[in-house]
Motif scaffolding. Sequence first.
Motif, PDB file in Angstrom:
ATOM      1  N   LEU A   4       0.838  -1.194   0.000  1.00 26.17           N
ATOM      2  CA  LEU A   4       0.000   0.000   0.000  1.00 26.17           C
ATOM      3  C   LEU A   4       0.873   1.244   0.000  1.00 26.17           C
ATOM      4  N   CYS A  22      -4.751   5.873  -1.808  1.00 24.80           N
ATOM      5  CA  CYS A  22      -3.969   4.705  -1.402  1.00 24.80           C
ATOM      6  C   CYS A  22      -3.976   3.742  -2.578  1.00 24.80           C
ATOM      7  N   ALA A  24      -2.897   0.202  -4.145  1.00 25.90           N
ATOM      8  CA  ALA A  24      -2.577  -1.150  -3.683  1.00 25.90           C
ATOM      9  C   ALA A  24      -2.035  -1.999  -4.815  1.00 25.90           C
ATOM     10  N   CYS A  96      -3.098   4.090   5.361  1.00 24.32           N
ATOM     11  CA  CYS A  96      -4.029   3.196   4.701  1.00 24.32           C
ATOM     12  C   CYS A  96      -3.709   1.776   5.155  1.00 24.32           C
ATOM     13  N   GLY A 114       0.330   0.919   4.846  1.00 28.19           N
ATOM     14  CA  GLY A 114       1.187   1.788   4.064  1.00 28.19           C
ATOM     15  C   GLY A 114       2.164   2.528   4.955  1.00 28.19           C
TER      16      GLY A 114
END
Length: 123
Positions: A4, A22, A24, A96, A114
Amino acid sequence: QVQLVESGGGLVPPGGSLRLSCAASGRTFSRYAMGWFRQAAGKEREFVAAISWGGSITWYADFVKGRFTISRDNAKNTVILQMNSLKPEDTAVYYCAATSRNYNSDQKLYDYWGQGTQVTVSS
């Protein structure tokens, strides 16, 4: 494995807005519920918002209700936190996180995090 990466933080005056993103990695993003948490200097990390796998269910901390909106785009592997009417007390590092469990506010149940993005609300 999910990686993340947050972005979108910065300095904004009180009453302003910011949009945190965010991104991914991985092809199983849609299998994870997602959450946003924040940690202010000298304080513990706290829950901000969460969203279910499909995006139909959202959950907010009381102190952001009506001001923040969480959303996700599973086609783009992205979760967004739209923050409006920002206050100085919203200043924090925003994280996140992804959980393979149902959406929830318990950070202990989140599997991936993250690195965080700094949000500073100041005039």
